[in-house]
Design an enzyme around this catalytic site. Structure first.
Site, PDB file in Angstrom:
ATOM      1  N   ASP A   1       0.757  -1.472  -0.373  1.00 46.08           N
ATOM      2  CA  ASP A   1      -0.162  -0.715  -0.480  1.00 46.08           C
ATOM      3  C   ASP A   1       0.804   1.150  -0.025  1.00 46.08           C
ATOM      4  OD1 ASP A   1      -1.799  -1.810   0.152  1.00 46.08           O
ATOM      5  OD2 ASP A   1      -2.470  -1.512   2.525  1.00 46.08           O
TER       6      ASP A   1
ATOM      7  N   LYS B   1       1.949   1.961  -5.197  1.00 45.83           N
ATOM      8  CA  LYS B   1       2.191   1.736  -6.380  1.00 45.83           C
ATOM      9  C   LYS B   1       1.517   2.143  -7.439  1.00 45.83           C
ATOM     10  CE  LYS B   1       2.582  -2.137  -4.368  1.00 45.83           C
ATOM     11  NZ  LYS B   1       2.007  -2.311  -3.129  1.00 45.83           N
TER      12      LYS B   1
ATOM     13  N   LYS C   1      -0.460   4.189  -8.181  1.00 46.57           N
ATOM     14  CA  LYS C   1      -0.080   6.350  -8.734  1.00 46.57           C
ATOM     15  C   LYS C   1       0.912   5.899  -9.446  1.00 46.57           C
ATOM     16  CE  LYS C   1       0.927  10.052  -7.669  1.00 46.57           C
ATOM     17  NZ  LYS C   1       1.079  11.718  -6.299  1.00 46.57           N
TER      18      LYS C   1
ATOM     19  N   ASN D   1      -5.529  -9.931  -3.617  1.00 44.61           N
ATOM     20  CA  ASN D   1      -5.047  -9.637  -2.199  1.00 44.61           C
ATOM     21  C   ASN D   1      -4.816  -7.933  -2.671  1.00 44.61           C
ATOM     22  OD1 ASN D   1      -2.606 -10.135  -3.560  1.00 44.61           O
ATOM     23  ND2 ASN D   1      -1.363 -11.000  -2.213  1.00 44.61           N
TER      24      ASN D   1
ATOM     25  N   GLY E   1      -4.640  -3.883  -4.023  1.00 44.88           N
ATOM     26  CA  GLY E   1      -5.575  -3.161  -3.782  1.00 44.88           C
ATOM     27  C   GLY E   1      -4.585  -1.880  -4.897  1.00 44.88           C
ATOM     28  N   HIS E   2      -4.439  -1.083  -6.195  1.00 49.23           N
ATOM     29  CA  HIS E   2      -4.153  -0.765  -6.189  1.00 49.23           C
ATOM     30  C   HIS E   2      -4.152   0.795  -6.769  1.00 49.23           C
ATOM     31  CE1 HIS E   2      -0.382  -3.206  -6.816  1.00 49.23           C
ATOM     32  NE2 HIS E   2      -0.701  -3.163  -6.017  1.00 49.23           N
ATOM     33  N   THR E   3      -4.795   1.893  -5.824  1.00 46.43           N
ATOM     34  CA  THR E   3      -5.371   2.945  -5.653  1.00 46.43           C
ATOM     35  C   THR E   3      -5.335   4.108  -7.723  1.00 46.43           C
ATOM     36  OG1 THR E   3      -5.765   2.903  -4.088  1.00 46.43           O
ATOM     37  CG2 THR E   3      -7.447   4.299  -4.695  1.00 46.43           C
TER      38      THR E   3
ATOM     39  N   THR F   1      -5.631 -11.308   3.481  1.00 46.48           N
ATOM     40  CA  THR F   1      -6.629 -10.918   3.388  1.00 46.48           C
ATOM     41  C   THR F   1      -8.414 -12.211   2.431  1.00 46.48           C
ATOM     42  OG1 THR F   1      -5.667 -11.606   0.670  1.00 46.48           O
ATOM     43  CG2 THR F   1      -5.125  -8.939   1.870  1.00 46.48           C
TER      44      THR F   1
ATOM     45  N   GLN G   1       1.985  -5.902  -3.025  1.00 49.19           N
ATOM     46  CA  GLN G   1       2.290  -5.740  -1.862  1.00 49.19           C
ATOM     47  C   GLN G   1       3.405  -5.400  -1.687  1.00 49.19           C
ATOM     48  OE1 GLN G   1       1.556  -9.666  -3.518  1.00 49.19           O
ATOM     49  NE2 GLN G   1      -0.357  -8.759  -3.035  1.00 49.19           N
TER      50      GLN G   1
ATOM     51  N   GLY H   1       0.014  13.938  -2.968  1.00 47.29           N
ATOM     52  CA  GLY H   1      -1.205  13.711  -2.904  1.00 47.29           C
ATOM     53  C   GLY H   1      -1.849  12.786  -3.748  1.00 47.29           C
TER      54      GLY H   1
HETATM   55  P1  GDP Z   1      -1.177   0.046  -3.514  1.00 42.82           P
HETATM   56  O1  GDP Z   1      -1.304  -0.850  -2.590  1.00 42.82           O
HETATM   57  O2  GDP Z   1       0.829   0.541  -3.489  1.00 42.82           O
HETATM   58  O3  GDP Z   1      -0.860   0.957  -5.053  1.00 42.82           O
HETATM   59  O4  GDP Z   1      -0.904   1.838  -2.677  1.00 42.82           O
HETATM   60  P2  GDP Z   1      -2.805   1.854  -2.041  1.00 42.82           P
HETATM   61  O5  GDP Z   1      -3.699   2.217  -3.243  1.00 42.82           O
HETATM   62  O6  GDP Z   1      -3.156   0.464  -1.493  1.00 42.82           O
HETATM   63  O7  GDP Z   1      -2.713   2.622  -0.589  1.00 42.82           O
HETATM   64  C1  GDP Z   1      -1.960   4.035  -1.082  1.00 42.82           C
HETATM   65  C2  GDP Z   1      -3.004   5.372  -1.249  1.00 42.82           C
HETATM   66  O8  GDP Z   1      -2.440   6.232  -0.862  1.00 42.82           O
HETATM   67  C3  GDP Z   1      -4.746   5.281  -1.253  1.00 42.82           C
HETATM   68  O9  GDP Z   1      -4.735   5.741  -1.496  1.00 42.82           O
HETATM   69  C4  GDP Z   1      -4.360   6.541  -2.797  1.00 42.82           C
HETATM   70  O10 GDP Z   1      -5.052   6.864  -3.650  1.00 42.82           O
HETATM   71  C5  GDP Z   1      -3.255   6.653  -1.553  1.00 42.82           C
HETATM   72  N1  GDP Z   1      -2.212   8.152  -2.211  1.00 42.82           N
HETATM   73  C6  GDP Z   1      -0.602   7.626  -2.948  1.00 42.82           C
HETATM   74  N2  GDP Z   1       0.497   8.539  -3.446  1.00 42.82           N
HETATM   75  C7  GDP Z   1      -0.518   9.536  -2.533  1.00 42.82           C
HETATM   76  C8  GDP Z   1       0.053  10.872  -2.151  1.00 42.82           C
HETATM   77  O11 GDP Z   1       0.984  11.062  -2.311  1.00 42.82           O
HETATM   78  N3  GDP Z   1      -0.306  11.784   0.014  1.00 42.82           N
HETATM   79  C9  GDP Z   1      -2.022  10.591  -0.318  1.00 42.82           C
HETATM   80  N4  GDP Z   1      -2.190  11.956   0.805  1.00 42.82           N
HETATM   81  N5  GDP Z   1      -2.969  10.000  -0.875  1.00 42.82           N
HETATM   82  C10 GDP Z   1      -1.630   8.607  -2.360  1.00 42.82           C
HETATM   83  P1  IMO Z   2      -0.922  -3.848  -2.269  1.00 41.16           P
HETATM   84  O1  IMO Z   2      -1.059  -4.989  -3.829  1.00 41.16           O
HETATM   85  C1  IMO Z   2      -1.362  -4.556   2.289  1.00 41.16           C
HETATM   86  C2  IMO Z   2      -1.043  -8.297   3.765  1.00 41.16           C
HETATM   87  C3  IMO Z   2      -2.670  -9.396   4.275  1.00 41.16           C
HETATM   88  C4  IMO Z   2      -1.527  -9.976   5.563  1.00 41.16           C
HETATM   89  C5  IMO Z   2      -0.908 -10.861   4.485  1.00 41.16           C
HETATM   90  C6  IMO Z   2      -0.775 -12.182   3.669  1.00 41.16           C
HETATM   91  O2  IMO Z   2      -2.268  -3.082  -1.913  1.00 41.16           O
HETATM   92  O3  IMO Z   2       0.368  -3.645  -2.006  1.00 41.16           O
HETATM   93  P2  IMO Z   2      -2.465 -12.441   1.959  1.00 41.16           P
HETATM   94  O4  IMO Z   2      -4.246 -12.546   1.749  1.00 41.16           O
HETATM   95  O5  IMO Z   2      -1.540 -12.163   0.976  1.00 41.16           O
HETATM   96  O6  IMO Z   2      -2.695 -13.702   2.271  1.00 41.16           O
HETATM   97  O7  IMO Z   2      -1.816 -11.841   3.123  1.00 41.16           O
HETATM   98  O8  IMO Z   2      -0.177 -10.056   3.362  1.00 41.16           O
HETATM   99  N1  IMO Z   2      -1.014  -8.246   1.961  1.00 41.16           N
HETATM  100  C7  IMO Z   2      -1.260  -7.052   1.485  1.00 41.16           C
HETATM  101  N2  IMO Z   2      -1.240  -5.646   2.646  1.00 41.16           N
HETATM  102  N3  IMO Z   2      -1.236  -4.089   0.758  1.00 41.16           N
HETATM  103  C8  IMO Z   2      -1.277  -5.537   0.184  1.00 41.16           C
HETATM  104  O9  IMO Z   2      -1.348  -5.746  -0.867  1.00 41.16           O
HETATM  105  C9  IMO Z   2      -1.245  -6.901   0.944  1.00 41.16           C
HETATM  106  N4  IMO Z   2      -1.664  -7.896   0.140  1.00 41.16           N
HETATM  107  C10 IMO Z   2      -1.629  -9.373   1.138  1.00 41.16           C
HETATM  108  O10 IMO Z   2      -3.102  -8.064   4.757  1.00 41.16           O
HETATM  109  O11 IMO Z   2      -1.070  -9.248   6.687  1.00 41.16           O
HETATM  110 MG    MG Z   3      -2.956  -1.755  -1.467  1.00 39.15          MG
END
Ligand code: GDP
Ligand code: IMO
Ligand code: MG
Length: 434
Positions: free
Chosen positions: A13, A16, A18, A38, A40-42, A129, A222, A412
């Site tokens: 999280d 990535k 973005k 598992n 979730g890329h926003t 997850t 991850q 942001g």
């Molecule tokens: P990923 O799994 O690595 O793609 O990241 P996620 O999408 O799970 O989580 C990143 C969160 O932070 C999302 O809600 C994005 O919209 C948000 N985000 C990404 N870059 C920034 C930033 O620079 N500032 C803020 N405030 N939010 C961000």
């Molecule tokens: P992105 O790509 C954050 C965490 C789970 C749990 C552990 C094992 O969005 O960054 P799993 O379902 O893989 O067997 O869970 O890994 N986990 C993540 N945490 N971001 C993720 O993906 C994750 N994918 C798995 O919360 O602790």
């Molecule tokens: Mg994520």
């Protein structure tokens, strides 16, 4: 052209999705190499916020080839839901998306096994997850799995039934009484619909693109601290999330890897169980969670929050061979009088800067260095020189400590809220031009 890799250096999280979306215009191909739904890329742009789970984050760009590599595990149900959502937004998914025949399938009983395994672990649960990731990778390494290419076989149903029956036996032993019937119906509907997608021998497609001089970005899921080998085992995911995973998950030779973009938040978060030395179970942690909107993009669970952890970050940089750092969510730290960074761990009066083998049971006290905070709102800042001096000092101290340049600063969630520093402007024409 060598293949660039972008991956998370913490517990996932990091942002990535973005940054892959932002960098996509510099590439011809974007390819996911491991993990599954598992993830979730926003992505956020033009007022739209969109979460991707299986599909690479280059999908919104016309003319880009998006590959789901052999290292990924695919849940047909989730994949088709993702495709439906994209089609509603008029994204030409079928033209842009290519799926490896060697990618493994997550079948409904994998999800049940995930849930049963977690419930058996009780307090020791991983906090997975519940998407069936672990059981699906277990079948892959156990040589029982079903792959995307099997869908094309006439006896797919038989192959599926063999695996399902094996799972039902296991579930019986695990005292699980969940029914698979409803999920199975949706699964087979999704399988039928998947047949309209482009199944490819992706290792050939990737290497053809390399030979033709196309620019490829491999997208990780991850984070390095969740890596099956190098993460805080057993509180990890079931795949290799590190650079080496891009080689095995796409069929790329190590000699073909170019730049490695390592992405990290200006602080740390973690979802699920497992060690987190700098976790803040106090008002400061709560403030970070609120300001950073730290809620899981896949499960909606609140993320645990804490200060930046340099021993862990250095470890991740080392095992990944990071060439460029990308620091995310700097804006979330606005308003703090002081910002702390963990430089060392103290364990039984010993001060170390490495991650100990038994990180799960070790009683770690973080040793912090304190930096002055900043009060200025970073929204709308697009030039480094307009950033508050304390933030610029924070960034240059980190660079000195980590010995890798921080090439991009994110201030942001929107595509536009991205600052490209001099180093990367030289390399990339389009980002430099904005
Ligand atoms: P990923 O799994 O690595 O793609 O990241 P996620 O999408 O799970 O989580 C990143 C969160 O932070 C999302 O809600 C994005 O919209 C948000 N985000 C990404 N870059 C920034 C930033 O620079 N500032 C803020 N405030 N939010 C961000
Ligand atoms: P992105 O790509 C954050 C965490 C789970 C749990 C552990 C094992 O969005 O960054 P799993 O379902 O893989 O067997 O869970 O890994 N986990 C993540 N945490 N971001 C993720 O993906 C994750 N994918 C798995 O919360 O602790
Ligand atoms: Mg994520």
């Amino acid at each position: 052209m060598p293949v660039d890799v972008l991956l998370g250096l913490q517990w996932g999280d990091e942002g990535k999705g973005k940054i892959v979306d932002v960098l996509t215009r510099e590439y011809d191909v974007v390819a996911r190499f491991q993990g599954g739904p598992n993830a979730g890329h926003t992505l956020k742009f033009e007022g739209v916020t969109h979460v991707l789970h299986t599909i690479p984050s280059g999908i919104f760009h016309e003319g880009i080839v998006n590959i789901v590599g052999n290292g990924v595990v695919i849940d047909p149900i989730t994949l088709m839901k993702e495709i439906d959502a994209l089609k509603k937004m008029n994204v030409e998914v079928n033209k842009r998306l290519f799926i490896s025949r060697k990618a493994h399938l997550i079948v409904p009983t994998h999800r049940l096994l995930d849930a049963a395994s977690e419930s058996m672990k009780g307090k020791e649960k991983i906090g997975s997850t519940l998407r069936g990731i672990g059981p699906s990778y277990m079948d892959k390494t156990g040589r029982n799995g079903l792959r995307v290419g099997d869908i094309e076989a006439r006896d797919f149903r038989n192959r599926y039934d063999r695996l399902k029956n094996k799972h039902l036996e296991l579930l019986k032993n695990m005292q699980s009484d969940q029914s698979v019937d409803e999920l199975e119906k949706t699964f087979f509907e999704a399988i039928e619909r998947m047949k309209t997608l482009n199944f490819v021998d992706s290792e050939y497609l990737v290497n053809k693109n390399i030979t033709e001089g196309k620019r490829i970005l491999a997208e990780g899921a991850q984070g390095s601290l969740l890596d099956i080998d190098f993460g805080s085992y057993p509180f990890v995911t079931s795949s290799n999330t590190i650079t080496a995973g891009a080689c095995t998950g796409l069929g790329i030779a190590p000699t073909k890897i170019g730049r490695v973009f390592g992405i990290f938040k200006a602080y740390c978060t973690r979802v699920g169980s497992g060690p987190f030395p700098t976790e803040l179970n106090d008002a400061t942690g709560e403030t970070i969670r609120k300001q950073g909107n730290e809620v899981g993009a896949t499960t909606g669970r609140p993320r645990r929050c804490g200060w930046l952890d340099l021993p862990a970050l250095k470890y991740a940089i080392m095992i990944n061979g990071v060439t460029d750092l990308i620091m995310m969510k700097s804006d979330v730290l606005t308003g703090f009088d002081e910002i702390k960074v963990c430089t060392h761990y103290k364990i039984e009066n010993k001060v170390i800067d490495i991650i100990p083998f038994d990180v799960v049971n070790a009683l770690i006290t973080p040793v912090y260095k304190t930096f002055p905070g900043w009060k200025e709102d970073l929204t709308g800042i697009s030039t480094e020189s307009d950033l508050p001096q304390s933030m610029r000092d924070y960034v240059s101290s980190l660079e000195k400590e980590l010995k890798v340049p921080i090439s991009i600063l994110s201030v942001g969630p929107d595509r536009k809220e991205t600052i490209f520093r001099k180093e990367i402007q030289k390399k990339f024409s389009a980002v430099g031009a904005q």
